[in-house]
Each structure stands twice: as C-alpha cells, then as structure tokens.
Design a protein around this motif. Sequence first.
Motif, PDB file in Angstrom:
ATOM      1  N   GLY B  46      75.014   4.760  61.836  1.00  0.00           N
ATOM      2  CA  GLY B  46      74.697   5.379  63.127  1.00  0.00           C
ATOM      3  C   GLY B  46      73.218   5.669  63.304  1.00  0.00           C
ATOM      4  O   GLY B  46      72.839   6.475  64.149  1.00  0.00           O
ATOM      5  N   LEU B  47      72.371   5.016  62.513  1.00  0.00           N
ATOM      6  CA  LEU B  47      70.930   5.269  62.634  1.00  0.00           C
ATOM      7  C   LEU B  47      70.278   4.406  63.709  1.00  0.00           C
ATOM      8  O   LEU B  47      69.158   4.673  64.116  1.00  0.00           O
ATOM      9  CB  LEU B  47      70.230   5.004  61.286  1.00  0.00           C
ATOM     10  CG  LEU B  47      70.617   5.932  60.127  1.00  0.00           C
ATOM     11  CD1 LEU B  47      69.962   5.472  58.840  1.00  0.00           C
ATOM     12  CD2 LEU B  47      70.226   7.378  60.425  1.00  0.00           C
ATOM     13  N   LEU B  48      70.990   3.368  64.141  1.00  0.00           N
ATOM     14  CA  LEU B  48      70.420   2.465  65.148  1.00  0.00           C
ATOM     15  C   LEU B  48      71.405   2.295  66.304  1.00  0.00           C
ATOM     16  O   LEU B  48      72.620   2.216  66.071  1.00  0.00           O
ATOM     17  CB  LEU B  48      70.164   1.082  64.543  1.00  0.00           C
ATOM     18  CG  LEU B  48      69.007   0.924  63.574  1.00  0.00           C
ATOM     19  CD1 LEU B  48      68.995  -0.500  63.029  1.00  0.00           C
ATOM     20  CD2 LEU B  48      67.677   1.228  64.235  1.00  0.00           C
ATOM     21  N   PRO B  49      70.906   2.229  67.539  1.00  0.00           N
ATOM     22  CA  PRO B  49      71.822   1.917  68.638  1.00  0.00           C
ATOM     23  C   PRO B  49      72.345   0.485  68.486  1.00  0.00           C
ATOM     24  O   PRO B  49      71.644  -0.370  67.931  1.00  0.00           O
ATOM     25  CB  PRO B  49      70.926   2.047  69.880  1.00  0.00           C
ATOM     26  CG  PRO B  49      69.531   1.950  69.395  1.00  0.00           C
ATOM     27  CD  PRO B  49      69.518   2.377  67.971  1.00  0.00           C
ATOM     28  N   HIS B  50      73.561   0.271  68.916  1.00  0.00           N
ATOM     29  CA  HIS B  50      74.140  -1.069  68.725  1.00  0.00           C
ATOM     30  C   HIS B  50      75.096  -1.420  69.858  1.00  0.00           C
ATOM     31  O   HIS B  50      75.526  -0.552  70.621  1.00  0.00           O
ATOM     32  CB  HIS B  50      74.884  -1.120  67.390  1.00  0.00           C
ATOM     33  CG  HIS B  50      76.077  -0.217  67.349  1.00  0.00           C
ATOM     34  ND1 HIS B  50      75.996   1.096  66.926  1.00  0.00           N
ATOM     35  CD2 HIS B  50      77.370  -0.413  67.702  1.00  0.00           C
ATOM     36  CE1 HIS B  50      77.187   1.657  67.005  1.00  0.00           C
ATOM     37  NE2 HIS B  50      78.039   0.762  67.482  1.00  0.00           N
ATOM     38  N   GLN B  51      75.416  -2.691  69.921  1.00  0.00           N
ATOM     39  CA  GLN B  51      76.480  -3.167  70.809  1.00  0.00           C
ATOM     40  C   GLN B  51      77.570  -3.747  69.929  1.00  0.00           C
ATOM     41  O   GLN B  51      77.287  -4.217  68.821  1.00  0.00           O
ATOM     42  CB  GLN B  51      75.934  -4.241  71.751  1.00  0.00           C
ATOM     43  CG  GLN B  51      74.966  -3.664  72.764  1.00  0.00           C
ATOM     44  CD  GLN B  51      74.293  -4.742  73.572  1.00  0.00           C
ATOM     45  OE1 GLN B  51      73.920  -5.782  73.025  1.00  0.00           O
ATOM     46  NE2 GLN B  51      74.124  -4.508  74.849  1.00  0.00           N
ATOM     47  N   GLY B  52      78.794  -3.713  70.421  1.00  0.00           N
ATOM     48  CA  GLY B  52      79.914  -4.196  69.612  1.00  0.00           C
ATOM     49  C   GLY B  52      80.617  -3.004  68.981  1.00  0.00           C
ATOM     50  O   GLY B  52      80.347  -1.856  69.313  1.00  0.00           O
ATOM     51  N   GLU B  53      81.513  -3.309  68.030  1.00  0.00           N
ATOM     52  CA  GLU B  53      82.368  -2.257  67.491  1.00  0.00           C
ATOM     53  C   GLU B  53      82.123  -2.048  66.001  1.00  0.00           C
ATOM     54  O   GLU B  53      82.071  -3.012  65.235  1.00  0.00           O
ATOM     55  CB  GLU B  53      83.826  -2.667  67.725  1.00  0.00           C
ATOM     56  CG  GLU B  53      84.784  -1.526  67.706  1.00  0.00           C
ATOM     57  CD  GLU B  53      86.191  -1.975  68.115  1.00  0.00           C
ATOM     58  OE1 GLU B  53      86.808  -1.271  68.898  1.00  0.00           O
ATOM     59  OE2 GLU B  53      86.654  -3.021  67.622  1.00  0.00           O
ATOM     60  N   ILE B  54      81.956  -0.788  65.621  1.00  0.00           N
ATOM     61  CA  ILE B  54      81.885  -0.455  64.190  1.00  0.00           C
ATOM     62  C   ILE B  54      83.028   0.521  63.905  1.00  0.00           C
ATOM     63  O   ILE B  54      83.100   1.593  64.511  1.00  0.00           O
ATOM     64  CB  ILE B  54      80.537   0.210  63.821  1.00  0.00           C
ATOM     65  CG1 ILE B  54      79.372  -0.745  64.065  1.00  0.00           C
ATOM     66  CG2 ILE B  54      80.544   0.681  62.374  1.00  0.00           C
ATOM     67  CD1 ILE B  54      77.995  -0.137  63.844  1.00  0.00           C
ATOM     68  N   ILE B  55      83.908   0.137  63.010  1.00  0.00           N
ATOM     69  CA  ILE B  55      85.037   1.003  62.633  1.00  0.00           C
ATOM     70  C   ILE B  55      84.816   1.435  61.183  1.00  0.00           C
ATOM     71  O   ILE B  55      84.710   0.588  60.290  1.00  0.00           O
ATOM     72  CB  ILE B  55      86.397   0.244  62.724  1.00  0.00           C
ATOM     73  CG1 ILE B  55      86.537  -0.501  64.055  1.00  0.00           C
ATOM     74  CG2 ILE B  55      87.567   1.181  62.459  1.00  0.00           C
ATOM     75  CD1 ILE B  55      86.974   0.321  65.219  1.00  0.00           C
ATOM     76  N   ILE B  56      84.727   2.726  60.987  1.00  0.00           N
ATOM     77  CA  ILE B  56      84.551   3.256  59.635  1.00  0.00           C
ATOM     78  C   ILE B  56      85.808   4.035  59.258  1.00  0.00           C
ATOM     79  O   ILE B  56      86.182   4.988  59.962  1.00  0.00           O
ATOM     80  CB  ILE B  56      83.305   4.186  59.563  1.00  0.00           C
ATOM     81  CG1 ILE B  56      82.029   3.419  59.927  1.00  0.00           C
ATOM     82  CG2 ILE B  56      83.180   4.850  58.195  1.00  0.00           C
ATOM     83  CD1 ILE B  56      81.624   2.328  58.976  1.00  0.00           C
ATOM     84  N   ASN B  57      86.435   3.644  58.179  1.00  0.00           N
ATOM     85  CA  ASN B  57      87.680   4.275  57.716  1.00  0.00           C
ATOM     86  C   ASN B  57      88.706   4.393  58.850  1.00  0.00           C
ATOM     87  O   ASN B  57      89.322   5.444  59.048  1.00  0.00           O
ATOM     88  CB  ASN B  57      87.394   5.655  57.106  1.00  0.00           C
ATOM     89  CG  ASN B  57      86.456   5.558  55.913  1.00  0.00           C
ATOM     90  OD1 ASN B  57      86.487   4.582  55.169  1.00  0.00           O
ATOM     91  ND2 ASN B  57      85.602   6.550  55.747  1.00  0.00           N
TER      92      ASN B  57
END
Lengths: 320, 244
Positions: B46-57
């Motif tokens: 979460g240190l950089l803005p992004h596009q798309g999906e990040i799923i953690i646990n």
Amino acid sequence: MIKTVLVALLLLLTMASPFVGSVTLDPATLFDAGTVGHQIFFELRLPRLILAFFSGALLALSGWLFQTLFRNGLMTPYTLGISGGAVLGTGIATVLGLNTLIIGISLSAFFGFGGALSSVALLLWLSRYLPDKEGNSLLLLGIALSFFFSAALMVLFAVASAMQSHAILLYTMGSLATMGYTEAAAVAVSSLVLGLFLYLKRFELAILGVNEEHAKLKGINTKRLTATLLLLSSLVIGIAISVTGPIGFVGLITPHMVRKLYRRANHRLILPVALFGGLFLAACDTISRLPQLQSELPIGIVTAFIGGPFFIYLIIKGKS
Amino acid sequence: MISVKELSCGYDKSVLEAVSFSCSENLSILGANGVGKSTLAKALCGLLPHQGEIIINGRPLEEYTAGERARAITYIPPKLASFDAFITVEEFILMGRYPHKTALSGYTDEDRERVGALLKETGLPPKHAITALSSGQQQLLLIAQALIQESRIILFDEPTANLDPKHARDFYRALKKMPQQTQKVVITHDLHFARALGYPVLFLHEAYVRLYEEPQHFFTPDNLSLCYGVAFRPDAESPEVQYD
C-alpha cells in the motif's frame, strides 16, 4: 561539561531578565504594591519573561516538529515561509486597522493564524507537484514563498499610512515588549498545547523520524498526521507571531543544539527542546536590554547575531 | 496469501503493466534491473497508488485500515535509511510493536520483554545507535523489527545486496528460523541465494510475468539464458556459499 555551562549561562541570563533594563530595580521595594519598581517588575518585566520563555519554547518546538515531519534539518516555519505568511496576515490586519478583540483575542491574531494557515495550504498544494518531496525542493519552495510574502509586505508598506508603516516595520523586527499577562498567557497556553500534543504523538513522531515509508509500514496514516500537526502548528505560530512578530533562528538552531548536546532519539527531545528554546530566547531578551546599550535592541537582531553564525556553521558541517 | 489481478502501478509513469499472479507459499521474486520488483513489493504494502486488484490474505488491500495492513504485510528495504541518527537498536525494534498498541497507550512490558529476548537472540547491542551498525547488523535489525511486528507476510527487498558471504549465510539461517506461518517473499538478484532458498520463483520481465512453482525449472542454464538474455555456462564451477 558544555551542557552544564550552557544551561548555567542560559539560566543565569534568564533569571537576570526581570532585573535588566533602562530602569534599575531595587529588590527591596519589589513587593511594595504602590512603588514604580513593583509595577515595572510585575506589569512589564515578569510578563515579558513569561512571553519570552514560552515564545522561545513554541518556536523551538515548531522547528523540531517541522524538521521531524519533513526529515530535513533546515526546515522550520521560518525557512518554509509560514512565519512570512503570518507576518503578512498580521500586517494586513494592521493596515485595515483591525485591532478589536474577539473573545479576548486580538483580530490581528486571527489574521496571523489565517496567514500561517494559508501559507501551509499553499506549500502543501505546491509540494504535490515537486519531484522530490523529502529533499531540498520543499525547502526551496518555502524560500520562494518567503520572498513572495516579503514582496507582498512591501506592497503593504506602499499603501499604509506613515504611522501604520512604522508599526509594521517595528513589528517585523520582532519584539517581546508586553504589558500585563493577556498576551503572555495566550502564547504560554499555545506553547503548552503544542508541547502536550507532540508528547501525545511521540510514538508516531519517533517512527516518522526514521522515514515516511517506515511510518506507513507501521500503520501510521502519515498524511493525516502531517495535516493535523501542520494545522495545529499553524494556529499556535499564528498566535505567537501576531504577538511578538517574527523571531528567526530559535526554531532552527535549538533542535540542532539539543540533538548535539543530548545525542538521544528525536522523540525523547521534546521537553529539552522546549526548555532550551525558552531559555535561549529569554537569555537573548536579557542581552537585548543590557543597560550598556543606548536603547533596546530588537530581539530578532540578537537571535540573528547568535543564530546566524551557528546557521553558517551548520551549512558548512552539514546537517546534524 | 497474495493475489494480484491486472495490477498496474509506478511512479511518474507505469512500471508494472497488468501483472497477475497468485501465491500462498513463500516466494522469490527475480528479474532484471528496473523491471518493477521493488515497485511490486511497495504496491503490495500500500505504499504506491495502483490500478487493478491486490488481495492480501483473502481481502482487498483497500479494505484494510493502516494498522490492519501493517499487521497483515510489511516490507524490508534493501538498506536502512534514517533521518534520526540517534535512535537506539532497542527503540527501533520496539517500533515494530506499534501496529499492535492502542491509540494512546505506550508499549507494554510484554512488548519490552519480547524485544529483550530478540536482542539476546540476535546479539545486537541494545543501546547502540542504529546508524552506527554495520550493514549486516542493520539487516538483522530490520528482520528483528519485522519479526516483532508479526505481519503475516514479510517482503524482503534485496536482503543480501550489501552483505558479505558470511552475513548472507547468517541472514539465510535467520530466514529459515522464522515462523512457518509467516509468508516470506524475497526479492533478489542473487541466483545462488534464491536457489538455496528453494522457494517458488516469480520472474518479472518487461513483457511478461511467470510463476515457477517448481523452482528447479527456473534455475536451468537454458531457462536463465532465456529469462535474462545472457548466456549461462552449463559447466560453471564457481564456488558457492554453503547456506545450510
């Protein structure tokens, strides 16, 4: 050893403060309510000492806060143009003749706060476009803003009456002259509120003192923390500057001096920074009123004479 | 568990474009310089803005509060950089407990005891300034802080880049001693080190991303030549550190 000598010297000058000035006071008559000495001591010099101590503490804490928030040893409200914004705000109030009190606070204090807050907002807005937010770009931006505010102040001089111009000129030199305890109390409360808030946030500031990425990884909302602290510091700086005018170098040199003397983690320096800042400005105020001088020196000149060489030393040696 | 779908992120311009992968085990991330390995790691935290999906646990990154995110995933940079030069080793490790403390409370006695135990185990000098430590000690310090933070996923960015062979071996052993339930993700250029780890390999290339669930398939000379665009000698007999 150096710490002991320095503390002793600052304490000595601070304690001497109420007894130094154009009128020599007789300690024997100080507590006789009807005497001039009593009035000078309790109505002029004691409030002045309180104002000097808490202004110094507030400026030093603000400097410490800005250096921590931006992780740059040259950051202070003064170098970032926030003091300049507060001076401009108070100058505008002077030209508009707004000297009335609202809930016991001078309207010019509100203008000072407005100026400080506007410059913080401008600084943060412009900083979004900087390629290097943590480096010297922000500092250069602050210096550019300072120049801009100075130029705007010159415009005020051009449109102000001779009396107003004189008042603004004296104000820009900085002064700790005060009568009674209202102004001293306002600055003291501001300083205590800032100190208390910084103490409550010491864990977050300790982690932020490493670097911003580290703070985010520990779960700190750095944007919210920075915005909250900048808002609070703008408020207290605005109040202090509307009372004393701009006083340079205290916010810059005190945190460095304390770091060098104590050599401990930044977040464990909040109290020493406040105390040293307070003692330093009170001591400078004593020097500015030494009887050997023909007239009182503006406090900004004394702090600049002592702070200037130290600042040059810092530039040559690199950040502490 | 890390799952990424169509992830794009970067700084001034996008470094990663539409990256997708999913991994619930320990992982090594390899790839050429500038291909976006550190960018990926920072985006995952979460240190950089992004596009798309990040799923953690199993949960989208955006749904985490800052504190929850710190307890779920953390990142260890290649080098320690600190504005505050006087933070002690003890104070620095204790900061790892910040995501677990309540808003106005201080650190608990239990937190301090755990720091004491870690200091004993690592042999780090508690009262030394962190900036006075050697590169190897600083790497150990960062691991100690991450361990006490108890994040379920820890991303190591080029952990052996500044280490001599002995310290690299010590780091390897420290990594192997870390709790099984912690998902370890190691970004590295050190092929010997990555092979010794034996983790599945995620290879980032400008044009593609490929997950090698069986790492031995990645470390063949032919595959390495294909991945990196340089020839790898199949008969090379260069000495290697014995990590185990």
